[in-house]
Design a protein around this motif. Structure first.
Motif, PDB file in Angstrom:
ATOM      1  N   MET A 162       0.849  -1.175   0.000  1.00 31.83           N
ATOM      2  CA  MET A 162       0.000   0.000   0.000  1.00 31.83           C
ATOM      3  C   MET A 162       0.892   1.235   0.000  1.00 31.83           C
ATOM      4  N   LEU A 163       0.464   2.234  -0.755  1.00 34.51           N
ATOM      5  CA  LEU A 163       1.151   3.525  -0.779  1.00 34.51           C
ATOM      6  C   LEU A 163       0.360   4.519   0.054  1.00 34.51           C
ATOM      7  N   ARG A 164       1.049   5.260   0.897  1.00 34.51           N
ATOM      8  CA  ARG A 164       0.391   6.263   1.739  1.00 34.51           C
ATOM      9  C   ARG A 164       0.947   7.645   1.392  1.00 34.51           C
ATOM     10  N   LEU A 165       0.036   8.614   1.300  1.00 36.68           N
ATOM     11  CA  LEU A 165       0.421  10.003   1.033  1.00 36.68           C
ATOM     12  C   LEU A 165       0.789  10.657   2.363  1.00 36.68           C
ATOM     13  N   PRO A 166       2.046  11.064   2.539  1.00 32.61           N
ATOM     14  CA  PRO A 166       2.438  11.727   3.784  1.00 32.61           C
ATOM     15  C   PRO A 166       1.721  13.067   3.954  1.00 32.61           C
ATOM     16  N   GLU A 167       1.387  13.399   5.185  1.00 32.72           N
ATOM     17  CA  GLU A 167       0.721  14.680   5.501  1.00 32.72           C
ATOM     18  C   GLU A 167       1.440  15.856   4.856  1.00 32.72           C
ATOM     19  N   ALA A 168       2.756  15.842   4.863  1.00 41.09           N
ATOM     20  CA  ALA A 168       3.557  16.956   4.351  1.00 41.09           C
ATOM     21  C   ALA A 168       3.314  17.226   2.870  1.00 41.09           C
ATOM     22  N   HIS A 169       2.794  16.226   2.144  1.00 40.69           N
ATOM     23  CA  HIS A 169       2.591  16.388   0.699  1.00 40.69           C
ATOM     24  C   HIS A 169       1.123  16.524   0.300  1.00 40.69           C
ATOM     25  N   ARG A 170       0.233  16.600   1.265  1.00 43.26           N
ATOM     26  CA  ARG A 170      -1.213  16.661   0.943  1.00 43.26           C
ATOM     27  C   ARG A 170      -1.562  17.892   0.108  1.00 43.26           C
ATOM     28  N   ASP A 171      -0.874  19.004   0.332  1.00 40.10           N
ATOM     29  CA  ASP A 171      -1.181  20.230  -0.413  1.00 40.10           C
ATOM     30  C   ASP A 171      -0.957  20.077  -1.918  1.00 40.10           C
ATOM     31  N   LEU A 172      -0.042  19.187  -2.312  1.00 40.56           N
ATOM     32  CA  LEU A 172       0.218  18.963  -3.736  1.00 40.56           C
ATOM     33  C   LEU A 172      -1.025  18.476  -4.474  1.00 40.56           C
ATOM     34  N   PHE A 173      -1.963  17.887  -3.731  1.00 35.45           N
ATOM     35  CA  PHE A 173      -3.124  17.263  -4.345  1.00 35.45           C
ATOM     36  C   PHE A 173      -4.379  18.116  -4.230  1.00 35.45           C
ATOM     37  N   LYS A 174      -4.230  19.340  -3.772  1.00 35.92           N
ATOM     38  CA  LYS A 174      -5.384  20.236  -3.650  1.00 35.92           C
ATOM     39  C   LYS A 174      -5.647  20.999  -4.943  1.00 35.92           C
ATOM     40  N   LYS A 175      -4.605  21.211  -5.749  1.00 34.12           N
ATOM     41  CA  LYS A 175      -4.822  21.919  -7.014  1.00 34.12           C
ATOM     42  C   LYS A 175      -5.245  20.919  -8.082  1.00 34.12           C
ATOM     43  N   PRO A 176      -6.049  21.361  -9.045  1.00 33.13           N
ATOM     44  CA  PRO A 176      -6.548  20.448 -10.074  1.00 33.13           C
ATOM     45  C   PRO A 176      -5.426  19.809 -10.894  1.00 33.13           C
ATOM     46  N   PHE A 177      -5.578  18.522 -11.158  1.00 30.51           N
ATOM     47  CA  PHE A 177      -4.653  17.764 -11.991  1.00 30.51           C
ATOM     48  C   PHE A 177      -5.256  17.690 -13.400  1.00 30.51           C
ATOM     49  N   GLY A 178      -5.469  18.872 -13.983  1.00 31.85           N
ATOM     50  CA  GLY A 178      -6.117  18.989 -15.277  1.00 31.85           C
ATOM     51  C   GLY A 178      -6.812  20.326 -15.360  1.00 31.85           C
ATOM     52  N   THR A 179      -7.810  20.430 -16.228  1.00 31.93           N
ATOM     53  CA  THR A 179      -8.551  21.672 -16.421  1.00 31.93           C
ATOM     54  C   THR A 179      -9.837  21.617 -15.603  1.00 31.93           C
ATOM     55  N   LEU A 180     -10.050  22.647 -14.791  1.00 32.16           N
ATOM     56  CA  LEU A 180     -11.226  22.725 -13.934  1.00 32.16           C
ATOM     57  C   LEU A 180     -12.372  23.392 -14.683  1.00 32.16           C
ATOM     58  N   TYR A 181     -13.538  22.749 -14.663  1.00 30.70           N
ATOM     59  CA  TYR A 181     -14.754  23.291 -15.255  1.00 30.70           C
ATOM     60  C   TYR A 181     -15.792  23.432 -14.145  1.00 30.70           C
ATOM     61  N   PRO A 182     -16.615  24.487 -14.190  1.00 32.18           N
ATOM     62  CA  PRO A 182     -17.626  24.652 -13.145  1.00 32.18           C
ATOM     63  C   PRO A 182     -18.700  23.576 -13.169  1.00 32.18           C
ATOM     64  N   ASN A 183     -18.924  22.966 -14.355  1.00 38.31           N
ATOM     65  CA  ASN A 183     -19.932  21.899 -14.440  1.00 38.31           C
ATOM     66  C   ASN A 183     -19.637  20.989 -15.628  1.00 38.31           C
ATOM     67  N   ILE A 184     -20.277  19.847 -15.622  1.00 34.87           N
ATOM     68  CA  ILE A 184     -20.074  18.829 -16.660  1.00 34.87           C
ATOM     69  C   ILE A 184     -20.411  19.370 -18.049  1.00 34.87           C
ATOM     70  N   GLY A 185     -21.486  20.147 -18.144  1.00 30.77           N
ATOM     71  CA  GLY A 185     -21.940  20.631 -19.446  1.00 30.77           C
ATOM     72  C   GLY A 185     -20.872  21.360 -20.227  1.00 30.77           C
ATOM     73  N   GLU A 186     -20.014  22.090 -19.538  1.00 31.15           N
ATOM     74  CA  GLU A 186     -18.989  22.888 -20.229  1.00 31.15           C
ATOM     75  C   GLU A 186     -17.868  22.049 -20.818  1.00 31.15           C
ATOM     76  N   LEU A 187     -17.681  20.827 -20.328  1.00 30.34           N
ATOM     77  CA  LEU A 187     -16.573  20.028 -20.866  1.00 30.34           C
ATOM     78  C   LEU A 187     -17.028  18.964 -21.857  1.00 30.34           C
ATOM     79  N   LEU A 188     -18.329  18.838 -22.078  1.00 27.44           N
ATOM     80  CA  LEU A 188     -18.833  17.798 -22.983  1.00 27.44           C
ATOM     81  C   LEU A 188     -18.182  17.812 -24.371  1.00 27.44           C
TER      82      LEU A 188
END
Length: 161
Positions: free
Chosen positions: A1-27
């Motif tokens: 099992m891989l565990r994400l250390p607390e010290a690196h949690r902030d790395l995963f708060k920003k989007p890993f791609g393009t953020l859309y406000p809703n599904i309709g906009e990315l269809l």
């Protein structure tokens, strides 16, 4: 099992791609592509838009509260245990199995939030991977060599237990 250390949690708060406000906009971006979804609400919203994901990874919760909109998909069902803040070998195996023979729904006992990383690594080039960004919308990551490289770099901050 891989565990994400607390010290690196902030790395995963920003989007890993393009953020859309809703599904309709990315269809328009996902037409004629394989679509992989992580999260109950994203999967539910895709179905509401007439898109049946090739792979869905769900856990029955949204923002740690029971999700009353869990999607009912007619696809092969796989199960994996995955505690919060981890990526288990069981989850990776279920993702690999689903990617090799879609469609599939992976029901996670635990949390599916970090599943986007092994999902991008396993997905064929050109696949659209979607996941929810709590309180902000939905993130779309089109799988290409850079996406796979970034997912690999993200995985490198995890610690094997």
């Amino acid at each position: 099992m891989l565990r994400l250390p607390e010290a690196h949690r902030d790395l995963f708060k920003k989007p890993f791609g393009t953020l859309y406000p809703n599904i309709g906009e990315l269809l328009p971006q996902i037409r004629d592509r394989a679509v992989y979804a992580v999260g109950d609400v994203v999967t539910h919203n895709l179905l509401g838009a007439g898109i049946i994901p090739d792979i869905a990874i769900i856990d029955g919760y949204t923002m740690r509260s029971p999700c009353n909109r869990s999607p009912l998909l007619r696809a092969r069902r796989l199960a994996a245990k995955n505690p919060p803040g981890t990526i288990t070998d069981e989850l990776v195996d279920a993702i690999d199995t689903a990617v090799q023979n879609p469609p599939g729904v992976i029901f996670v006992d635990g949390e599916e939030d970090l599943a986007v990383i092994p999902l991008v690594l396993a997905a064929p080039i050109g696949t659209a991977v979607l996941y929810g960004q709590p309180g902000e919308g939905v993130v779309l990551r089109l799988v290409d060599a850079l996406a796979k490289q970034e997912a690999g770099s993200m995985l490198n901050v995890f610690v094997r237990e």
